[in-house]
Each structure stands twice: as C-alpha cells, then as structure tokens.
Design an enzyme around this catalytic site. Structure first.
Site, PDB file in Angstrom:
ATOM      1  N   SER A  75      -8.282   5.160   2.993  1.00  0.00           N
ATOM      2  CA  SER A  75      -8.593   4.493   4.260  1.00  0.00           C
ATOM      3  C   SER A  75     -10.078   4.216   4.473  1.00  0.00           C
ATOM      4  CB  SER A  75      -8.078   5.363   5.417  1.00  0.00           C
ATOM      5  OG  SER A  75      -8.620   6.680   5.327  1.00  0.00           O
ATOM      6  N   GLU A  76     -10.908   4.538   3.498  1.00  0.00           N
ATOM      7  CA  GLU A  76     -12.357   4.484   3.704  1.00  0.00           C
ATOM      8  C   GLU A  76     -12.875   3.119   4.148  1.00  0.00           C
ATOM      9  OE1 GLU A  76     -11.701   8.005   0.990  1.00  0.00           O
ATOM     10  OE2 GLU A  76     -10.843   6.011   1.273  1.00  0.00           O
ATOM     11  N   ALA A  77     -12.340   2.038   3.573  1.00  0.00           N
ATOM     12  CA  ALA A  77     -12.848   0.699   3.898  1.00  0.00           C
ATOM     13  C   ALA A  77     -12.666   0.353   5.372  1.00  0.00           C
ATOM     14  CB  ALA A  77     -12.174  -0.357   3.018  1.00  0.00           C
TER      15      ALA A  77
END
Length: 262
Positions: A135-137
């Site tokens: 989920s980093e983006a």
C-alpha cells in the site's frame, strides 16, 4: 526470552514468535523492529530450535508501519531517516537469513511491511480470507526495504503491478503467484502449520540449514563453471558431515537417524 511487542514460545524443537500489538493490527514501530530482530537472531543460534513459526495476535497478521511511528519519522533528519530505514532492513534480513526455516502463519491481512515479513519467510500458510497489499504508493512512499524479499516471492512482473497500483489481492491470487504455499480455512490453519513444522523437525538440522542457504545462494545465478563447482563442493562436504553419514547409514540399516532422538 522476554519482549515488549511479541511473545516467544518454544515447544519441543519448534519456536513460535507471535507479533503482539493487536490494538494496532500488529503494526510495527521501533520497539517491535528491535524485538523481531533480537528474537530471530537469538532463535537462529538456539541449539534446540529446528523450526520457527511467525504468527500474529488479533485480527490482522501485520498492518505494516505504525502511524504514530510514521508521524515521528516525518520530523527526522535525512541521517536519522536512513538509520531508521536500516533498522527495518536489518529486521527483514534477520528473518530471511535466519538459519532455521521460518513458517509464516498468516491468520489475517498482511499489508505493506507486514508483507515484507511474510515474503522473508520460507513457507507461508495463510487462511483463505487473508488479503495482501503493498500500500506504500497510496501514501506517497515506496516498498523499498521489503522489495528484495517481495520481488523474490511474487516475481518481477507481479511486483511491477502491485507496487504501483497498491491494490489489495486475495489469498487465492497470492497462492497463484507463489507467495502462499498453502491456503486453508481458519479451522485447519494450526494443524497445517504444526504438520509442516513437525516435518521440518524430522529432517537433519544441518541439512535443513544448508538447503535453505543453498536456495538463497543459487537462485538467479548463471549456471556457469563456478556455480557447478560450488554445488559439487557443497554436496561433497555434506556427505562427509556427521549427520550426512548417519542419515545415509540409517537409511541403509533401516533405523532412525540419531538427530531424531536428540
């Protein structure tokens, strides 16, 4: 072994490391990072431990980074941020490089850095309802420290997609991509993990350690003269080892190898 953010239990030859911050979905902060690193370093050197189960307490396996920890990082200097990121990278390496085989018991969702922990394990058993997400983006970040382990587990093409889309995917997809070794219903999770752990413990501890290292060293390498020679040296060495000799002899003599009695 006493830790603030996790528990460690050893039964027979199997150690279970349980992430224990259920109120924040086992999200990690600097304390958990230090605890996981210390636990896997200690268990890797523990003479009686032959397999390690990595589990989580509460609804989720691990939600990645703790939000309060992330807020604190926003005020870090570049040097502090690098040091903090290095500690996270060292935690993942401690799991991946642990000489004992690691079985991830994924009873719930694994997001972001939690996926890094899953991908650093050797065998992954997950419930069919678990979801996975890089989920980093979504937060303007990237899964940098976990990337070496995720790309090895998912493959390059799937990593291209899920790194940039930050989509969640289900357990069936994770199994199809090779991340999940076995997908089971919740009732079968513990029995499946126990079966695998017991199987690991029946094998030669030295051979298991050497096999794990073999995969890490050989994967992705060009099959050239140097690699061929290296593999020949490894098999010659293990044939002459104490457990290697005993294992072959026990098979021929139809008896139990000595390491099962220890």
């Amino acid at each position: 072994m006493q830790y603030e953010t996790l528990t460690v239990d050893i039964v027979g030859h199997v150690a279970t490391v349980t992430l224990n911050r259920p109120d924040v979905r086992n999200a990690f902060n600097e304390t958990m990072i230090a605890d996981v690193t210390a636990a896997f370093t200690a268990l890797g050197a523990h003479e009686n431990v032959r397999a390690i189960v990595l589990a989580g307490n509460g609804k989720a396996f691990c939600a990645g980074a703790d939000l309060n920890w992330m807020r604190k990082m926003a005020g870090y200097s570049d040097e502090e941020n690098r040091a903090d990121a290095m500690r996270l990278a060292q935690m993942l390496s401690a799991v991946y490089r642990c000489p004992k085989p690691v079985v991830a018991r994924v009873h719930g969702d694994a997001y972001a850095g939690g996926m890094g922990l899953v991908c650093a394990a050797d065998i992954v058993v997950a419930v069919e309802t678990a979801h996975f997400c890089l989920s980093e983006a979504r937060l303007g970040l990237m899964p940098a420290t976990i990337a070496p382990y995720v790309i090895r587990a998912l493959g390059e093409q799937a990593s291209r997609r899920y790194f940039v889309t930050a989509e969640a995917f289900d357990c069936a997809t994770a199994q199809r991509l090779g991340l999940v070794s076995e997908a089971v219903n919740a009732q079968a999770l513990d029995a499946t993990v126990q079966r695998i752990a017991e199987t690991l413990c029946t094998n030669s501890p030295n051979a298991v350690r050497e096999c794990k290292q073999l995969v890490q060293d050989v994967a992705g390498q060009t099959i050239d003269t140097a690699l061929i020679e290296d593999t020949a040296v490894r098999i010659a060495r293990i044939r002459a080892s104490e457990e290697g000799r005993d294992g072959v002899s026990s098979f021929l003599e139809k008896r139990t190898p000595r390491w099962r009695d220890q």
